[in-house]
Enzyme design. Structure first.
Site, PDB file in Angstrom:
ATOM      1  N   LYS A   1       0.826  -1.209   0.000  1.00  0.00           N
ATOM      2  CA  LYS A   1       0.000   0.000   0.000  1.00  0.00           C
ATOM      3  C   LYS A   1       0.861   1.262   0.000  1.00  0.00           C
ATOM      4  O   LYS A   1       0.628   2.195  -0.763  1.00  0.00           O
ATOM      5  CB  LYS A   1      -0.925  -0.027   1.214  1.00  0.00           C
ATOM      6  CG  LYS A   1      -1.956   1.082   1.263  1.00  0.00           C
ATOM      7  CD  LYS A   1      -2.916   0.841   2.420  1.00  0.00           C
ATOM      8  CE  LYS A   1      -4.026   1.877   2.463  1.00  0.00           C
ATOM      9  NZ  LYS A   1      -4.993   1.605   3.549  1.00  0.00           N
TER      10      LYS A   1
ATOM     11  N   GLU B   1      -5.730 -10.519  13.997  1.00  0.00           N
ATOM     12  CA  GLU B   1      -5.255  -9.154  13.828  1.00  0.00           C
ATOM     13  C   GLU B   1      -6.392  -8.165  14.058  1.00  0.00           C
ATOM     14  O   GLU B   1      -6.175  -7.051  14.537  1.00  0.00           O
ATOM     15  CB  GLU B   1      -4.656  -8.959  12.431  1.00  0.00           C
ATOM     16  CG  GLU B   1      -3.894  -7.649  12.279  1.00  0.00           C
ATOM     17  CD  GLU B   1      -3.059  -7.599  11.020  1.00  0.00           C
ATOM     18  OE1 GLU B   1      -1.895  -8.060  11.051  1.00  0.00           O
ATOM     19  OE2 GLU B   1      -3.575  -7.112   9.991  1.00  0.00           O
TER      20      GLU B   1
ATOM     21  N   LYS C   1       8.539  -4.133  14.376  1.00  0.00           N
ATOM     22  CA  LYS C   1       9.171  -3.527  13.198  1.00  0.00           C
ATOM     23  C   LYS C   1      10.148  -2.430  13.606  1.00  0.00           C
ATOM     24  O   LYS C   1      11.250  -2.325  13.053  1.00  0.00           O
ATOM     25  CB  LYS C   1       8.088  -2.941  12.275  1.00  0.00           C
ATOM     26  CG  LYS C   1       7.194  -3.964  11.603  1.00  0.00           C
ATOM     27  CD  LYS C   1       6.198  -3.253  10.696  1.00  0.00           C
ATOM     28  CE  LYS C   1       5.289  -4.218   9.981  1.00  0.00           C
ATOM     29  NZ  LYS C   1       4.332  -3.552   9.075  1.00  0.00           N
TER      30      LYS C   1
ATOM     31  N   GLY D   1      -5.520  -3.920   5.220  1.00  0.00           N
ATOM     32  CA  GLY D   1      -4.773  -4.966   4.533  1.00  0.00           C
ATOM     33  C   GLY D   1      -5.471  -6.304   4.506  1.00  0.00           C
ATOM     34  O   GLY D   1      -5.518  -6.988   3.476  1.00  0.00           O
ATOM     35  N   ARG D   2      -6.043  -6.718   5.642  1.00  0.00           N
ATOM     36  CA  ARG D   2      -6.669  -8.037   5.700  1.00  0.00           C
ATOM     37  C   ARG D   2      -8.043  -8.067   5.035  1.00  0.00           C
ATOM     38  O   ARG D   2      -8.675  -9.118   4.971  1.00  0.00           O
ATOM     39  CB  ARG D   2      -6.758  -8.500   7.156  1.00  0.00           C
ATOM     40  CG  ARG D   2      -7.457  -7.533   8.093  1.00  0.00           C
ATOM     41  CD  ARG D   2      -7.162  -7.896   9.546  1.00  0.00           C
ATOM     42  NE  ARG D   2      -7.698  -6.953  10.508  1.00  0.00           N
ATOM     43  CZ  ARG D   2      -7.099  -5.814  10.863  1.00  0.00           C
ATOM     44  NH1 ARG D   2      -5.953  -5.475  10.309  1.00  0.00           N
ATOM     45  NH2 ARG D   2      -7.649  -5.017  11.766  1.00  0.00           N
TER      46      ARG D   2
ATOM     47  N   GLU E   1       9.728  -5.898   4.380  1.00  0.00           N
ATOM     48  CA  GLU E   1       9.882  -7.237   3.808  1.00  0.00           C
ATOM     49  C   GLU E   1       9.589  -7.239   2.303  1.00  0.00           C
ATOM     50  O   GLU E   1      10.324  -7.823   1.502  1.00  0.00           O
ATOM     51  CB  GLU E   1       8.957  -8.234   4.512  1.00  0.00           C
ATOM     52  CG  GLU E   1       9.213  -8.393   6.001  1.00  0.00           C
ATOM     53  CD  GLU E   1       8.359  -7.493   6.859  1.00  0.00           C
ATOM     54  OE1 GLU E   1       8.102  -7.861   8.013  1.00  0.00           O
ATOM     55  OE2 GLU E   1       7.932  -6.413   6.373  1.00  0.00           O
TER      56      GLU E   1
ATOM     57  N   HIS F   1      -5.172 -37.138  11.168  1.00  0.00           N
ATOM     58  CA  HIS F   1      -3.997 -37.943  11.499  1.00  0.00           C
ATOM     59  C   HIS F   1      -2.915 -37.111  12.167  1.00  0.00           C
ATOM     60  O   HIS F   1      -1.755 -37.526  12.234  1.00  0.00           O
ATOM     61  CB  HIS F   1      -3.461 -38.605  10.225  1.00  0.00           C
ATOM     62  CG  HIS F   1      -4.421 -39.581   9.616  1.00  0.00           C
ATOM     63  ND1 HIS F   1      -4.421 -40.922   9.923  1.00  0.00           N
ATOM     64  CD2 HIS F   1      -5.444 -39.384   8.755  1.00  0.00           C
ATOM     65  CE1 HIS F   1      -5.386 -41.525   9.255  1.00  0.00           C
ATOM     66  NE2 HIS F   1      -6.031 -40.622   8.541  1.00  0.00           N
TER      67      HIS F   1
END
Length: 533
Positions: free
Chosen positions: A218, A361, A501, A275-276, A224, A392
């Site tokens: 954005k 979040e 951060k 963002g999410r 990252e 399993h």
């Protein structure tokens, strides 16, 4: 318009009544037993299940009865969940800590000009969102035109999305989920981790002349993402690539930074897109390339149908609200601290990871809207794996462990393959696991004893299509909104991701200099250990 002040859940009489109901016999809801509930009420399945757009939900195997459900609806009313919902759809700044509106639902709203959606146009004008909706569709049309051009470009065989968080989890999950609708001849890769091993593993299989990089950030400053983007550009140029305009595009609001990076093709979005919640925006470009314009519009339409259900259905038949209230009941009154997501469809393998960000979040907050510490728990821990693999692995704990963990099964009635026997066996396992959690095996002793009476929800899609996936994701978004509204928190900020951060920016140069001044003893010791030759 100021967002109205709403009472927090624990400040209502309904909350206290729910506490009384849950304390009757401790964490397992008194003497309530699902096996007895079904035995005494032949209509329990009908009463505790419902349809919503593209989704059928069976809530009957949950630790809840009519009286408790009625109290939960009253709790929602007292907390002003409906008014809070209406404020969101009206474009009010319900993200109070950042003074932003929350309008991801607008990203999937049909254009006003569409004749069959005249009422939508009236609603938008009434809400003062006409300009925003026009911007949304202008960007959408441009993005879909670009996606179509990429789809028609036979030389582009690999699309690499570089992002992190919502710029990665949503698009990756959706592209995997809709693989049956993906254009043949294109491969999709998702790089998010700053660990260079991830990017290197992708790049070694690519050729620059056949690769399109999508840089999703954005602000175009995410550490990252920009580290990976810079390495991708160096690889591209080092392998002889020269045409940045054809092989790089940016999904960002910072057009100037993208241009300085060398990217001229950009698609933006707005500060009211968290963002999410962003896979419906330009961040969804890899989805659009994968499934095409018609598929992406179906994806948006499925989500919009669920938006309308959430916006208009009464509380008693409002599926997102019912699920959100069930989450509050389990977290705050029965003491269940986690929920397991079990999608019985391999294409939904990344759904648990996507839902982890969406819920934890959004609602992983310890203070209310006024910044006051909460005296109760909020977001549960979400975790899971696709069935039948999970059976399993961790289902042993679900059936016989010391903690009660509600399970959410997600199944699809019609398969997209024609391999005989597989789908019936898959569905049989999903039904059997939900049944076993409830009925247990109480007539056996010791190691073979299953206590049963363990809750689960069953969400069923007719088919896994762009529309049904869109509806399922919007359902989960509004569910998170509903529980957060009862808790009196801001579900749309994420200050908790910032501190790490900031500290990382301080520590990174110390790895070269060795300076440990001001660090705590553990961090200083680890720093020196990492620097040891």
């Amino acid at each position: 318009m100021a967002v109205p002040t709403r009472p927090r859940g624990d400040q209502t009489a309904a909350w206290r009544a729910l506490q009384d109901a849950s304390r009757a016999g401790g964490r397992n809801f008194g003497d309530f037993d699902l096996r007895d509930a079904f035995a005494t009420d032949p209509q329990r399945f009908a009463a505790f299940s419902q349809s919503a757009p593209h989704v059928f939900a069976d809530l009957s195997k949950n630790l809840i009865d009519d009286a408790t459900q009625a109290l939960l609806f009253e709790l929602a009313r007292r907390c002003g969940v409906e008014a809070h919902r209406d404020a969101m759809f009206a474009g009010e700044k319900i993200n109070t800590t950042e003074q932003r509106a929350v309008l991801h639902h607008l990203l999937r709203k049909p254009a006003q000009a569409h004749a069959s959606h005249a009422q939508s146009a009236i609603n938008s004008e009434a809400n003062g969102l006409t300009h925003e909706l026009a911007q949304v569709h202008a960007t959408l049309d441009a993005m879909l035109a670009y996606a179509q051009a990429v789809r028609l470009d036979a030389a582009i065989t690999d699309v690499v999305n570089i992002g992190i968080g919502g710029s990665d989890l949503g698009p990756q999950m959706a592209v995997l989920a809709l693989d049956e609708f993906t254009l043949p001849g294109k491969r999709f890769h998702f790089v998010s981790n700053v660990d260079g091993h991830e990017l290197a593993a992708v790049l070694k299989h690519l050729r620059p002349q056949n690769t399109l990089f999508l840089i999703a950030s954005k602000t175009f400053t995410t550490a990252e993402t920009m580290t990976n983007a810079q390495s991708a550009r160096r690889w591209f140029e080092g392998q002889g690539g020269t045409d940045m305009a054809r092989h790089f595009a940016a999904l960002t609001t910072n057009v100037a930074a993208a241009r300085e990076f060398g990217i001229t093709t950009t698609f933006g979005f707005w500060d009211w897109v968290g963002g999410r919640y962003s896979l419906w925006s330009a961040i969804g470009l890899p989805i659009a390339i994968a499934i095409g314009e018609a598929g992406f519009r179906d994806f948006l339409a499925g989500a919009h149908a669920m938006d309308e259900h959430f916006r208009t259905a009464p509380l008693q038949r409002n599926l997102p609200v019912r699920l959100g209230l069930l989450d509050v009941w389990y977290r705050n009154f029965l003491g269940f601290t986690s929920r397991s997501i079990a999608p019985y469809h391999s294409a939904l393998k990344r759904l648990p990871a996507y839902l982890q960000q969406l819920e934890m979040e959004s609602n992983g907050k310890r203070v209310d809207l006024q910044g006051q510490a909460l005296p109760f728990g909020t977001a549960p821990v979400l975790w899971g794996e696709p069935g039948t693999n999970g059976q399993h692995a961790y289902f042993q704990m679900l059936h016989q462990g010391t903690d009660v963990v509600p399970v959410e099964f997600v199944a699809v009635r019609k398969p997209m393959h024609d391999l005989p026997g597989h789908h019936d066996r898959l569905l049989a396992n999903a039904l059997a696991q939900a049944q076993a959690l409830m009925v247990g095996q109480v007539d056996a002793g010791g190691h073979r004893h299953f206590p049963g009476n363990r809750p689960s929800t069953f969400l069923l899609l007719e088919e896994l299509t762009p529309a049904s996936l869109g509806a399922l994701l919007a359902l989960q978004e509004h569910r998170v909104f509903s529980s957060g509204s009862v808790w009196g928190i801001n579900s749309f900020d994420q200050w908790g991701v910032e501190l790490g951060k900031v500290l990382a920016r301080d520590i990174e140069p110390r790895l070269q200099s060795g300076d440990s001044t001001g660090l705590d003893g553990s961090t200083a010791g680890l720093l020196q250990k990492l620097r040891a030759k």
